[in-house]
Each structure stands twice: as structure tokens, then as C-alpha cells.
Design a protein around this motif. Structure first.
Motif, PDB file in Angstrom:
ATOM      1  N   ALA A  37      -0.235   3.954  -0.171  1.00 30.39           N
ATOM      2  CA  ALA A  37      -0.878   4.935   0.888  1.00 30.39           C
ATOM      3  C   ALA A  37      -0.478   4.293   2.419  1.00 30.39           C
ATOM      4  N   GLU A  38      -0.180   3.267   2.691  1.00 29.55           N
ATOM      5  CA  GLU A  38       0.047   2.552   4.083  1.00 29.55           C
ATOM      6  C   GLU A  38       1.442   3.082   4.518  1.00 29.55           C
ATOM      7  N   ALA A  39       1.279   3.755   5.469  1.00 22.97           N
ATOM      8  CA  ALA A  39       2.650   4.453   5.962  1.00 22.97           C
ATOM      9  C   ALA A  39       3.489   3.454   6.657  1.00 22.97           C
ATOM     10  N   ALA A  40       3.241   2.451   7.319  1.00 27.02           N
ATOM     11  CA  ALA A  40       4.093   1.319   7.971  1.00 27.02           C
ATOM     12  C   ALA A  40       3.600  -0.102   7.461  1.00 27.02           C
ATOM     13  N   GLY A  41       4.429  -0.821   7.794  1.00 27.97           N
ATOM     14  CA  GLY A  41       4.374  -2.196   7.477  1.00 27.97           C
ATOM     15  C   GLY A  41       4.788  -2.819   6.389  1.00 27.97           C
ATOM     16  N   THR A  42       5.380  -3.920   6.228  1.00 23.58           N
ATOM     17  CA  THR A  42       6.030  -4.552   5.082  1.00 23.58           C
ATOM     18  C   THR A  42       4.803  -4.999   3.989  1.00 23.58           C
ATOM     19  N   LYS A  43       5.682  -5.141   2.901  1.00 28.94           N
ATOM     20  CA  LYS A  43       4.675  -5.588   1.670  1.00 28.94           C
ATOM     21  C   LYS A  43       5.274  -6.844   0.899  1.00 28.94           C
ATOM     22  N   GLU A  44       5.667  -7.546   1.801  1.00 23.78           N
ATOM     23  CA  GLU A  44       6.257  -8.863   1.290  1.00 23.78           C
ATOM     24  C   GLU A  44       5.150  -9.560   0.716  1.00 23.78           C
ATOM     25  N   ASN A  45       3.978  -9.780   1.154  1.00 24.31           N
ATOM     26  CA  ASN A  45       2.949 -10.646   0.760  1.00 24.31           C
ATOM     27  C   ASN A  45       2.163 -10.036  -0.609  1.00 24.31           C
ATOM     28  N   LEU A  46       2.558  -8.862  -1.008  1.00 24.70           N
ATOM     29  CA  LEU A  46       1.615  -8.191  -1.984  1.00 24.70           C
ATOM     30  C   LEU A  46       1.733  -9.023  -3.393  1.00 24.70           C
ATOM     31  N   GLN A  47       2.710  -9.397  -3.709  1.00 23.07           N
ATOM     32  CA  GLN A  47       2.798 -10.424  -4.654  1.00 23.07           C
ATOM     33  C   GLN A  47       1.850 -11.498  -4.874  1.00 23.07           C
ATOM     34  N   ASN A  48       1.985 -12.078  -3.765  1.00 20.49           N
ATOM     35  CA  ASN A  48       1.114 -13.180  -3.500  1.00 20.49           C
ATOM     36  C   ASN A  48      -0.258 -12.855  -3.778  1.00 20.49           C
TER      37      ASN A  48
END
Length: 431
Positions: A37-48
Motif C-alpha cells: 500500500a505504500e505509494a513511494a519509497g524503496t523496498k530493498e530492506n523488506l527481505q531482511n
């Protein structure tokens, strides 16, 4: 009684783990919903955050709660037994208990820092791997694998060092608890011997009290250790809690934009680097070729337009065909990134993006993209599952990209007045 107690331990452990698995599954679902749902921002840390951080939270927070409850019940039963022997034994137990509960707090801060360092180092390591592996073909082309390995090695060593520091803090806490345990055990034994010598206790209690003190101080030591784990997990708790919070639903509606302009647009990065864009205006139907050296912000501009990144300053305005300013429906903005993205589903779903209404048009689109021959060679045609490491995925991306390059090649030749050969590098840079 020992056999019964052992059986009950196993049963409770089973139901405790079952409960935790369901609970952490719920957490993962909430984190993913938040990220989607987050419109902006990166998701690189999601896996961690979905793997390492949750595993640490389970070990340091959830398991510690169960351990504290178990140890507290055992402690209460043992303390009651000491009270039935002699009130002075109970007072000594309370005094030693207070000492064992208080002293380990001096290690709370080092343990907290060690845990936070592990999370940060692991996040950095995963991000470094992602960044460099994305460019591994370029690295191989210029034969700089040694540099790649040295960078990965440095970050891996930092992660290993963080684990070593946490182990050191854990060992210090365990040593302190063990010292208090030995001291308390000795004091209880001496007091029991003294009371036996005075004839106030039965002689056989000297042997029995050792077993009781073993359970007593074992429980105290466990509670102190578990409490320390709860403290050091506080930062992780807060971070995961923020990721679980539902985002305010975005305002519905929006228009497919036909033009846009940017004014005083800039984007600042955590490392201090900043991209500043000139004022740009693209009119409806206008075709623009954007060029520039690597790192100047070409791809980043597209990410700002589609909402994958949030600007640090300035504004982006969108307009309809008539030139009227509108609120954009960003899902209607097309963007072909340099790196192709495929999902581990069927070829059909990758074409339609899971919209069944588009399946009837898929074959025509495949033919237009000159992919029919490749699709016909696959065992299940368009329903062939995409193995991201396998041959269908490679052919799908290669054929799609080759077809897409043909259109921009003609456009570039018209714009620049140059042949395809001379414009090939420009096309690659554009894409």
C-alpha cells in the motif's frame, strides 16, 4: 512426576510454537500489506525485515515471554517449599533473587547495541549483494570481479563481527548470572548446614536443599537472561510495529495524465548525494529523448513520476490532453526499466498482470511482439510457468526486449538523423 513434567513440557512447547507460527504469519501478512500500500519509497530492506529481523524477534522476544512464565511458576513453587522449611531460608532466597534480577541490567545497553548492529549489518549486506549482483554482467565485462569480491567480503566481515559482539555480550551476561548462582547456592547451603547443626532442621535437608536451590537459581538465571533478551529486542519491536500499521487509504480516483512538468525538483540521498533537475515540461503527444551520464538521474526521474521514489523538494505537475492540471492515476503511467522484471507465475499472468479480462488479447499481443514462435515451443504455451532461472524466462525477456528496441531505434534515427548502428549505444542508455 518427573516423567509427567517432561511430557507436559513437550506438549506446551508444541502448542507454544504452533501459536507463534500463526502469529508471525499474521505479522508477515501485515508487513506485506503495508509495503504494497505504500505509494513511494524503496523496498530493498523488506527481505531482511521478513526473515532475519522476525527470526531475531521470535528468539529474543516471543520465546523469552514463554521462558519467563515457565521459570516464574517454577520459582514460586520452589520459594514456597523453602518457606515451609524455614522462614530464614525464604528471606535469603528473596535477597539473592533481588541481586540476580538487578545486576544483569548493567549489560542491557551493550546487548541492545549488539542486536541493533546485527540488524543494520545484515540489512547492509543484503543491500550490497542486491546492488552488485544487479550489475554483475557489467563487472564481468570489465573484469573487475576482484573489486566485487572485496566489497562483499568487507560487508560480510562486518556482519560476522556484529554476531561475534552479540555473542560476547551474551556470554558476559551468562557469566554474571552464573557467578550470582554459585554465590547464592553456597550461601543457602551454609545456612542450611548451620540450621541443621543447631537442630532446627532435619539432617537430610542438607542433601535436598541442593536440588531445590538448583531449580531456584536456574529459574532466576533464566528469568534474568530472558529479561535481557526482551530489552535488547525493543528496537526491533518498534520497527516491526511501524511496518504493521495500516496506511491511510489513498484518495480514490485520478486521471491518466497526458503531459507533465517539473519545477525545482530535487532528490537527496542518505549518503549526502543530491540530484537537482532542471525545469522540464513535456506536452501531450510530445516525444522526448532524455540523455545523460550514468548517475545523473534519468531512471530516478521515472521513479519520481510513477511514485516509486519521493522527492525531497520541488513539485511534479500532471496535465490532461487539454492541458488542464489533474490529479494523476499513477497506475496509468508506463515505465520500462533497464532491468526486466518477471514474476514466478505463468507467462500468461506476466502478460496480463493477473487480469483475466485481458487473456483474450494475449495471443494477439504475443504475435505483435514476435514471440509466437518462442511461446509455441514451450510445453504449456502461454500457461508455461516462468522459471526465473530457466530458459523460458531468458527467451521471453530477450525476445521482448529485442522487439521493443526496434520502435525506439526508428524514433532515435528520426530525432538524431543517425543510423541504427550509430544510435545503438544511445538506445541502450535511453532504456
Amino acid at each position: 512426576m518427573l516423567l509427567l513434567g517432561s511430557l507436559l513440557d513437550q506438549v506446551t512447547d508444541y502448542f507454544w510454537e504452533l501459536h507463534l507460527e500463526k502469529y508471525f504469519h499474521q505479522i508477515r501478512q501485515e508487513v506485506l500489506v503495508h509495503a504494497y500500500a505504500e505509494a513511494a519509497g524503496t523496498k530493498e530492506n523488506l527481505q531482511n525485515e521478513l526473515t532475519n529481523d522476525l527470526e531475531m524477534l521470535k528468539e529474543q522476544y516471543a520465546d523469552s515471554i514463554g521462558g519467563i512464565v515457565h521459570s516464574a511458576v517454577l520459582l514460586a513453587l520452589v520459594a514456597g517449599s523453602f518457606a515451609s522449611f524455614r522462614w530464614s531460608l525464604l528471606l535469603l532466597v528473596i535477597a539473592v533473587s533481588a541481586l540476580q534480577m538487578y545486576l544483569p541490567r548493567v549489560l542491557d545497553e551493550p546487548l541492545q547495541k549488539a542486536t541493533d548492529k546485527i540488524s543494520a549489518s545484515n540489512r547492509k549486506y543484503l543491500q550490497t549483494l542486491a546492488d552488485w549482483l544487479n550489475g554483475i554482467d557489467t563487472l564481468r565485462r570489465y573484469a573487475v570481479g576482484e573489486k566485487f569480491l572485496s566489497i562483499i567480503h568487507a560487508d560480510a566481515r562486518e556482519l560476522e563481527s556484529a554476531y561475534v559482539k552479540q555473542q560476547k555480550a551474551d556470554q558476559e551476561l551468562e557469566y554474571l548470572n552464573q557467578a550470582i548462582y554459585s554465590l547464592g547456592n553456597m550461601l543457602i547451603f551454609l545456612l542450611t548446614a548451620y540450621l541443621v547443626a543447631r537442630g532446627q532442621l532435619e539432617f537430610g535437608l542438607i542433601a535436598s536443599v541442593n536440588d531445590f536451590s538448583l531449580y531456584l537459581f536456574g529459574s532466576l538465571m533464566n528469568i534474568a537472561n530472558y529479561r535481557g533478551q526482551l530489552v535488547v529486542s525493543r528496537g526491533l519491536q518498534e520497527k516491526i510495529l511501524d511496518l504493521r500499521q495500516p496506511l491511510t487509504k489513498a484518495e480514490e480516483g485520478g486521471t491518466a495524465p497526458a503531459a507533465f512538468s517539473v519545477k525545482d525538483l530535487r532528490l537527496a540521498f542518505a549518503n549526502g548525494h543530491e540530484i537537482k533537475y532542471p525545469d522540464i515540461q513535456v506536452k501531450p503527444g510530445e516525444k522526448v529523448l532524455l540523455t545523460g551520464a550514468n548517475g545523473t538521474g534519468k531512471s530516478t526521474l521515472f521513479k519520481l513520476l510513477v511514485g516509486e521514489a519521493a522527492a525531497s523538494g520541488g513539485q511534479i505537475s500532471f496535465f490532461d490532453q487539454a492541458g488542464k492540471k489533474v490529479k494523476p492515476d499513477r497506475t496509468k503511467i508506463g515505465y520500462l526499466p533497464q532491468q526486466a522484471v518477471l514474476l514466478p507465475s505463468s507467462v500468461m499472468n506476466n502478460i496480463t498482470m493477473f487480469n483475466p479480462d485481458l487473456e483474450s488479447k494475449a495471443k494477439a499481443s504475443v504475435a505483435d511482439a514476435q514471440l509466437a514462435e518462442a511461446v509455441d515451443s514451450w510445453p504449456q504455451g502461454l500457461e508455461t510457468p516462468v522459471d526465473l532461472a530457466g530458459e523460458p524466462a531468458r527467451k521471453f525477456v530477450t525476445a521482448s526486449f529485442s522487439w521493443l528496441m526496434k520502435g525506439p531505434a526508428r524514433s532515435t534515427k528520426q530525432l538524431a538523423g543517425k543510423s541504427w548502428t550509430n544510435c545503438s549505444s544511445l538506445n541502450r542508455q535511453w532504456f
